[in-house]
Design an enzyme around this catalytic site. Structure first.
Site, PDB file in Angstrom:
ATOM      1  N   HIS A  60     -10.147  -7.092  -4.465  1.00 22.43           N
ATOM      2  CA  HIS A  60      -9.869  -5.984  -3.553  1.00 22.43           C
ATOM      3  C   HIS A  60     -10.352  -6.336  -2.148  1.00 22.43           C
ATOM      4  O   HIS A  60     -11.277  -7.129  -1.986  1.00 22.43           O
ATOM      5  CB  HIS A  60     -10.631  -4.755  -4.073  1.00 22.43           C
ATOM      6  CG  HIS A  60     -10.710  -3.623  -3.111  1.00 22.43           C
ATOM      7  ND1 HIS A  60     -11.852  -3.301  -2.414  1.00 22.43           N
ATOM      8  CD2 HIS A  60      -9.781  -2.718  -2.722  1.00 22.43           C
ATOM      9  CE1 HIS A  60     -11.628  -2.241  -1.660  1.00 22.43           C
ATOM     10  NE2 HIS A  60     -10.383  -1.867  -1.817  1.00 22.43           N
ATOM     11  N   LYS A 106       0.854  -1.181   0.000  1.00 26.33           N
ATOM     12  CA  LYS A 106       0.000   0.000   0.000  1.00 26.33           C
ATOM     13  C   LYS A 106       0.887   1.227   0.000  1.00 26.33           C
ATOM     14  O   LYS A 106       1.689   1.432   0.928  1.00 26.33           O
ATOM     15  CB  LYS A 106      -0.891  -0.028   1.251  1.00 26.33           C
ATOM     16  CG  LYS A 106      -1.741   1.186   1.508  1.00 26.33           C
ATOM     17  CD  LYS A 106      -2.739   1.524   0.421  1.00 26.33           C
ATOM     18  CE  LYS A 106      -3.564   0.366  -0.056  1.00 26.33           C
ATOM     19  NZ  LYS A 106      -4.606   0.690  -1.023  1.00 26.33           N
TER      20      LYS A 106
HETATM   21  O1  GKR Z   1      -7.134  -0.581   4.288  1.00 28.57           O
HETATM   22  O2  GKR Z   1      -6.107   1.310   4.117  1.00 28.57           O
HETATM   23  C1  GKR Z   1      -6.653   0.352   3.634  1.00 28.57           C
HETATM   24  C2  GKR Z   1      -6.737   0.244   2.133  1.00 28.57           C
HETATM   25  O3  GKR Z   1      -6.148   1.385   1.558  1.00 28.57           O
HETATM   26  C3  GKR Z   1      -8.153   0.071   1.669  1.00 28.57           C
HETATM   27  O4  GKR Z   1      -9.019   0.932   2.303  1.00 28.57           O
HETATM   28  C4  GKR Z   1      -8.277   0.221   0.173  1.00 28.57           C
HETATM   29  O5  GKR Z   1      -9.618   0.356  -0.187  1.00 28.57           O
HETATM   30  O6  GKR Z   1      -7.193  -1.930   0.073  1.00 28.57           O
HETATM   31  C5  GKR Z   1      -7.793  -0.952  -0.589  1.00 28.57           C
HETATM   32  C6  GKR Z   1      -7.224  -0.695  -1.961  1.00 28.57           C
HETATM   33  O7  GKR Z   1      -6.697  -1.601  -2.545  1.00 28.57           O
HETATM   34  O8  GKR Z   1      -7.359   0.413  -2.472  1.00 28.57           O
HETATM   35 MG    MG Z   2      -6.426  -0.552  -4.383  1.00 23.97          MG
END
Ligand code: GKR
Ligand code: MG
Length: 418
Positions: free
Chosen positions: A315, A188
């Protein structure tokens, strides 16, 4: 099989301080657990977001479904559509464009999953059989890495420790891979300036040379930055996920970088397909039954991806075992879903509302449950504890940005940031 009762229970569970483009995860993550009970005494389970506005819609629509047959999903969808009405905004700033259809799909999803659970139980077959039958016995997931603080401010460090640079990220990857056996890695991004995230990907590539890598900055970059990063990571990334906002921006990037672009942000509802396909904005779609209208509608989306030659992954957001079971049945019964799926499961660190034993990871993959329905049962004590946590935690909607601004008042989630 007539629906006689629906129980809707919000729950909260501990979540580590995971960093993203919107801010940082709060100490508690929220979900809603849906139980549908039929006249024959069968119960089906569904799981969805826990944010207050969404919870309200789920509660309101549940009342309108009493008396429906569990096979009457078209009528169920129409009733929910009539109640949900207009467009609900992007829930977390990370769930992509908002449309009316997506808002309806998001509310419909947990009821549909619960009805499929019931239908599987009644027929004595797993949900994957209702989706066309499994084409794989286990569904591979990826190690989902996050930059993170050692612990929530004012609390002891959690067992994952801090990961704020490339060494921390490589260490985190080792931990998750040792514990779960993952064979793909997703980082991420959108947290640090792009060069730092390029360095982290390079460090991962060096440490795990044969493991496919993905980077997802949740649209924190401009088109120019996305193109630069994409070119620098030529030969290193399996795909680049949502580098920039919108179909037009993604199309510009896609035309200039060597790897496919993936999305869970710019194509999130059927009306996005025509413009995205015409402009060749994406090469991979991340499916998510929580906002694509449940499992059957997600299968239809998979067929559409097949027709357009798109690759598929899945996702995730912070979730519990009912979602993991549903994701696994869908992944098992979707032939063209060939990239390892995302899951936040490791970050829940054993907390769950389902009875232990039904789901496990073997070499990074979850064996598909073979018992009737979803193959998971509620742990009522755990549900009660998590519901109490929800009542006491003081959070009613996920807000990564405000939580981050408590510690860094200058933080802004503006896009593009770089
Ligand atoms: O859990 O912070 C998180 C992710 O950034 C999530 O909210 C995203 O929606 O995992 C997600 C993504 O792939 O964009
Ligand atoms: Mg994503």
């Amino acid at each position: 099989m007539i629906i006689r009762q629906i129980h809707v229970t919000p729950v909260a569970f501990r979540d580590p301080p995971l960093l993203n483009a919107a801010g940082v995860h709060e100490p508690w993550a929220l979900r809603t657990i849906v139980e549908v009970v039929t006249d024959e005494g069968l119960t089906g389970l569904g799981e969805t977001y826990g944010d207050l506005e969404h919870l309200g819609k789920v509660r309101e629509t549940a009342q309108a479904l009493i008396g429906l047959d569990v096979h009457a999903l078209n009528t169920m969808y129409a009733r929910i559509a009539a109640i949900v009405g207009g467009t609900v905004h992007d829930l977390h700033g990370l769930t992509g464009a908002a449309t009316t259809e997506k808002s309806i799909d998001r509310v419909f999803s947990p009821f549909e999953v619960a009805c499929l659970d019931i239908r599987g139980k009644a027929a004595g077959v797993p949900v994957s059989d209702l989706l066309g039958g499994k084409v794989r016995d286990a569904v591979p997931y990826s190690a989902y890495l996050f930059y993170k603080w050692a612990g929530h401010p004012g609390e002891d460090p959690d067992r994952f420790g801090s990961a704020l640079d490339e060494a921390g990220i490589v260490e985190q990857a080792r931990l998750l891979i040792n514990e779960y056996g993952f064979q793909s890695i997703k980082l991420k991004g959108g947290v640090h300036p792009p060069d730092q995230e390029i360095a982290a990907i390079r460090a991962l590539h060096e440490a795990f040379p044969d493991t496919p890598l993905r980077l997802d900055p949740n649209a924190a970059w401009s088109v120019a930055t996305s193109i630069r990063v994409g070119r620098e990571l030529d030969g290193v990334l399996q795909y680049l996920e949502d580098p920039t906002s919108g179909i037009d921006g993604m199309a510009e990037v896609a035309a200039s970088v060597p790897m496919p672009l993936a999305t869970n942000m710019c194509v999130v509802t059927p009306e996005h397909f025509p413009p995205a396909m015409a402009s060749r904005a994406i090469g991979v779609l991340l499916l998510d039954h929580h906002y694509w209208g449940g499992l059957v509608r997600s299968s239809h989306i998979a067929a559409m991806c097949d027709a357009f030659g798109l690759g598929m992954s899945m996702h995730s957001n912070s979730h519990l075992g009912i979602s993991l079971a549903a994701m696994t049945h869908l992944g098992a019964a979707t032939p063209n879903l060939t990239f390892a799926c995302d899951t936040h499961t490791p970050w829940q660190d054993g907390q769950d509302v389902i009875q232990p034993g039904a789901l496990r990871f073997v070499n990074g993959a979850v064996p598909v449950p073979t018992t009737p329905g979803l193959g998971v049962e509620l742990d009522r004590d755990a549900l009660a504890v998590m519901n109490e946590q929800y009542e006491k935690c003081g959070i009613s909607s996920r807000d990564d940005t405000s939580y981050m601004q408590r510690f860094d008042p200058s933080f802004s989630p503006k896009k593009p940031r770089w």
